[in-house]
Design an enzyme around this catalytic site. Structure first.
Site, PDB file in Angstrom:
ATOM      1  N   ARG A 129       0.833  -1.216   0.000  1.00  0.00           N
ATOM      2  CA  ARG A 129       0.000   0.000   0.000  1.00  0.00           C
ATOM      3  C   ARG A 129       0.864   1.260   0.000  1.00  0.00           C
ATOM      4  O   ARG A 129       0.498   2.286  -0.558  1.00  0.00           O
ATOM      5  CB  ARG A 129      -0.967   0.007   1.192  1.00  0.00           C
ATOM      6  CG  ARG A 129      -0.273  -0.060   2.532  1.00  0.00           C
ATOM      7  CD  ARG A 129      -1.256   0.125   3.675  1.00  0.00           C
ATOM      8  NE  ARG A 129      -0.627  -0.182   4.960  1.00  0.00           N
ATOM      9  CZ  ARG A 129      -1.034   0.311   6.117  1.00  0.00           C
ATOM     10  NH1 ARG A 129      -2.063   1.136   6.172  1.00  0.00           N
ATOM     11  NH2 ARG A 129      -0.432  -0.019   7.230  1.00  0.00           N
ATOM     12  N   GLU A 132     -19.063   3.679  -0.139  1.00  0.00           N
ATOM     13  CA  GLU A 132     -18.302   2.962  -1.171  1.00  0.00           C
ATOM     14  C   GLU A 132     -19.093   2.787  -2.462  1.00  0.00           C
ATOM     15  O   GLU A 132     -18.531   2.849  -3.564  1.00  0.00           O
ATOM     16  CB  GLU A 132     -17.853   1.592  -0.646  1.00  0.00           C
ATOM     17  CG  GLU A 132     -16.869   1.655   0.512  1.00  0.00           C
ATOM     18  CD  GLU A 132     -17.531   1.933   1.860  1.00  0.00           C
ATOM     19  OE1 GLU A 132     -18.774   1.880   1.947  1.00  0.00           O
ATOM     20  OE2 GLU A 132     -16.787   2.206   2.830  1.00  0.00           O
ATOM     21  N   PHE A 182     -14.555  -3.777   1.628  1.00  0.00           N
ATOM     22  CA  PHE A 182     -15.587  -2.814   1.238  1.00  0.00           C
ATOM     23  C   PHE A 182     -15.639  -2.626  -0.279  1.00  0.00           C
ATOM     24  O   PHE A 182     -16.711  -2.399  -0.838  1.00  0.00           O
ATOM     25  CB  PHE A 182     -15.343  -1.476   1.936  1.00  0.00           C
ATOM     26  CG  PHE A 182     -15.164  -1.599   3.422  1.00  0.00           C
ATOM     27  CD1 PHE A 182     -16.050  -2.374   4.173  1.00  0.00           C
ATOM     28  CD2 PHE A 182     -14.117  -0.979   4.075  1.00  0.00           C
ATOM     29  CE1 PHE A 182     -15.890  -2.517   5.545  1.00  0.00           C
ATOM     30  CE2 PHE A 182     -13.945  -1.109   5.450  1.00  0.00           C
ATOM     31  CZ  PHE A 182     -14.831  -1.879   6.192  1.00  0.00           C
ATOM     32  N   HIS A 200      -5.518  -3.619   2.395  1.00  0.00           N
ATOM     33  CA  HIS A 200      -5.936  -4.470   3.505  1.00  0.00           C
ATOM     34  C   HIS A 200      -6.595  -5.763   3.039  1.00  0.00           C
ATOM     35  O   HIS A 200      -7.588  -6.222   3.592  1.00  0.00           O
ATOM     36  CB  HIS A 200      -6.859  -3.695   4.462  1.00  0.00           C
ATOM     37  CG  HIS A 200      -6.150  -2.584   5.188  1.00  0.00           C
ATOM     38  ND1 HIS A 200      -5.454  -1.598   4.533  1.00  0.00           N
ATOM     39  CD2 HIS A 200      -6.009  -2.317   6.512  1.00  0.00           C
ATOM     40  CE1 HIS A 200      -4.926  -0.765   5.417  1.00  0.00           C
ATOM     41  NE2 HIS A 200      -5.234  -1.174   6.611  1.00  0.00           N
ATOM     42  N   ASP A 223      -7.724  -6.033  13.380  1.00  0.00           N
ATOM     43  CA  ASP A 223      -9.113  -5.648  13.106  1.00  0.00           C
ATOM     44  C   ASP A 223     -10.037  -6.863  13.047  1.00  0.00           C
ATOM     45  O   ASP A 223     -11.252  -6.741  13.224  1.00  0.00           O
ATOM     46  CB  ASP A 223      -9.208  -4.868  11.790  1.00  0.00           C
ATOM     47  CG  ASP A 223      -8.946  -3.379  11.997  1.00  0.00           C
ATOM     48  OD1 ASP A 223      -8.896  -2.946  13.168  1.00  0.00           O
ATOM     49  OD2 ASP A 223      -8.778  -2.659  10.993  1.00  0.00           O
TER      50      ASP A 223
END
Lengths: 253, 353
Positions: B8, B56, B81, B107, B115
């Site tokens: 990322r 989203e 998402f 992610h 998470d």
């Protein structure tokens, strides 16, 4: 077209026919049928994609493609898909049919116009039942956040959806106030009064600093006595006799 | 060797690089710009960055409209998402009209870590792979992530790029390139520089064992598992097994030519991915080799279950995605995989007993 196809959505097509006619034939949309992808063109997104027959009729009569193609609606191998496919039909700006997505696409187009300092406008036509989709309100929020005064939405408020009256299935009232609360300039009009529609379109164009929504009061199945106000005609094709009767009433023949 | 870096991070930097050269690059995010690293682009080019908030579905639609108007939008959020919540918008508004939208989802996989399952996308490769015309890329290290982002920007059509939260060690050799639709053979490392499979096979053929395939086991890996797969191959070779490792960052289109060659010169294939064993890289490999050159394939990944909270290291250990697990799988192959800690290959138990 719908009669020949044997399936389709006559009710919601007729309710927005006057609106689409006013846009395409009232000198409102700045389009070049010879150059469907001319960068400066106004965009029209038919978010309620099931009204495809009316859009196809308008595009053909404006010269985007031959009127001779119209009877091929929904036929195998035809570019005139049951719901608009922008890769197959010149003049169609987005592939729609899954309700609730057109306003977001229109927001993207309007943002692009702002980035490019281009003066084209983006018009989007939604159904009232469609406004039950949450994405519509995500998009509504973003349009006012970005102050998209080059975006004009029209709600074809025919008060009917597949399962019944919008007010009974899932009430949208007060629709105008909802848009107002989301930061939009709201105009209302009789969606079958073409002269008034032209007037309201000009008012919408003149609004600065915020997006505009025009809530157009319409009648589902407008112009065909046995279809008017009947939810049953949302997604059903008329038979041969009904087609004849309908066309007579619509003074097409 | 250079430092550990998350894919990322490479993405954020690549966006800025792209933005400098191409004014049509625009970036969208849904309130995760510090995590997805699009914030770096936002700082550099605020007028071309759109944070649509926690919405989203709208983000994908707006990206579609921007693409229809000539922009090259990169839309970012977490993989759960993007591929999950906004699946319908990606399918209908982006992929069906083949709009030029790049979905860069960070992610991905279990290495999201603490998470927990709600944020660990283990189905995104499967969901994106099944959409007609969608390109699916899963880079293995920061360098490849940069190259994948560049390739995606140059490609005309929708692309899904899966990025990771965790830092990864460089896995690619110096000078390795990246091409959509091409895999890379990273092991055996016969010359210190990357060579194609034909070169490797010709080279090894001289020492070939009569009657046996060139490789006892070939690892096909993507993303964060590529480094451990190379490590496993190194260990196994010391123990006398001959191994191949191919990086398959381009999961769709997949390098059928390379897969056919690997299948033909391997006794067995082990696929490694930080994704469900259903529908991801392992499935894609099986789809190809089963009709070109059937060879036994074991799919290592997360079995049919959700993840959980923990550190990336703990989770890779729990779900059997370390080099040690890859070695164990090669040792046990084709015997029962059920003995492996952390690995519950429900499908294979039925077949292998």
């Amino acid at each position: 077209m719908v009669g020949r196809a044997g399936s389709g959505h006559p009710g919601g097509s007729l309710s927005c026919a006057d609106i689409i006619a006013a846009l395409y034939f009232g000198d409102v949309l700045r389009v070049e049928p010879d150059q469907p992808n001319w960068p400066g063109r106004d965009r029209f997104v038919l978010s309620k994609g099931h009204a495809a027959p009316v859009l196809y009729s308008a595009l053909a009569r404006r010269g985007f493609f031959s009127e001779g193609l119209l009877p091929a609606l929904r036929q195998f191998g035809s570019p005139l898909q049951g719901h608009p496919d922008c890769r197959k039909v010149p003049g169609v700006e987005a592939s729609t049919g899954s309700l609730g997505q057109g306003l977001s696409i229109a927001v993207g187009m309007a943002l692009a116009a702002k980035l490019d300092v281009s003066d084209y406008r983006v018009w989007v036509l939604m159904g009232d039942g469609e406004c039950q989709e949450g994405q519509v309100w995500e998009a509504a929020m973003s349009a006012s956040h970005y102050k998209l005064d080059n975006l004009i939405a029209i709600v074809d408020h025919n008060h009917l959806q597949i399962d019944g009256r919008v007010e009974d299935v899932m009430s949208l009232d007060p629709l105008a106030e909802k848009f107002k609360a989301f930061g939009w300039h709201v105009l209302s009009v009789d969606g079958h009064d073409v002269e008034r529609l032209m007037d309201v379109f000009q008012q919408a164009i003149d609004v600065k600093g915020k997006p505009v929504v025009i809530v157009a009061e319409t009648v589902k199945g407008k112009g065909v006595s046995f279809m008017e106000g009947k939810k049953e005609w949302h997604g059903k094709a008329p038979d041969a006799g009904q087609v004849e009767q309908a066309l007579k009433q619509l003074a097409v023949v | 060797m250079s430092e550990m870096k998350a894919t990322r991070d490479a993405y954020g930097e690549a966006l800025v690089e792209l933005g400098k050269h191409n004014p049509d690059i625009v970036v969208l995010d849904a309130d995760l710009s510090s995590s997805t690293r699009t914030g770096v682009f936002a700082k550099e080019f605020p007028e071309r960055f759109f944070n649509v908030g926690i919405a989203e579905a709208n983000m994908m639609g707006v990206a579609a409209g921007l693409a229809r108007s000539g922009k090259i939008p990169f839309a970012s959020t977490f993989a759960v998402f993007a591929a999950g919540r906004a699946y319908d918008q990606i399918r209908q508004s982006i992929a069906y009209p083949r709009f030029n939208v790049k979905i860069a989802a960070s992610h991905g996989g279990i290495t999201v870590g603490p998470d927990g399952a709600s944020h660990q996308a283990l189905e995104d490769i499967a969901l994106m792979r099944v959409i007609p015309g969608m390109t699916v890329l899963v880079p293995c290290d920061a360098k490849q992530a940069r190259l994948a982002v560049m390739a995606a920007a140059a490609h005309d059509g929708p692309v899904y790029i899966r990025l990771g939260r965790a830092k990864v060690a460089p896995a690619l050799p110096e000078g390795a390139g990246f091409e959509i639709g091409k895999g890379l053979v990273l092991w055996p490392d016969i010359s210190g520089e990357h060579k194609g499979i034909d070169h490797i096979c010709n080279h090894l053929q001289q020492a070939a064992r009569p009657g046996k395939p060139l490789f006892d086991v070939s690892f096909i890996a993507c993303g964060i598992t590529v480094g451990p797969a190379i490590e496993a191959a190194r260990t196994l070779e010391r123990e006398g097994m001959s191994c191949l490792v191919a990086d398959m960052a381009s999961i769709k289109p997949i390098d059928e030519d390379l897969l056919a060659k690997v299948a033909k010169c391997s006794s067995a294939i082990i696929t490694c991915e930080e994704h469900s064993v259903i529908g991801g890289l392992g499935s894609a490999v099986c789809e190809v080799v089963s009709c070109i050159h059937p060879v036994r394939v074991v799919r290592l990944g997360v079995n049919d279950e959700f993840g959980q909270s923990g550190s990336a290291e703990e989770l890779l250990e729990e779900y059997g995605l370390t080099s040690r697990h890859f070695c164990l799988s090669a040792h046990n192959f084709p015997g029962s995989m059920a003995k492996m800690p952390g690995s519950k290959p429900v499908f294979f138990q039925q077949f292998l007993g």
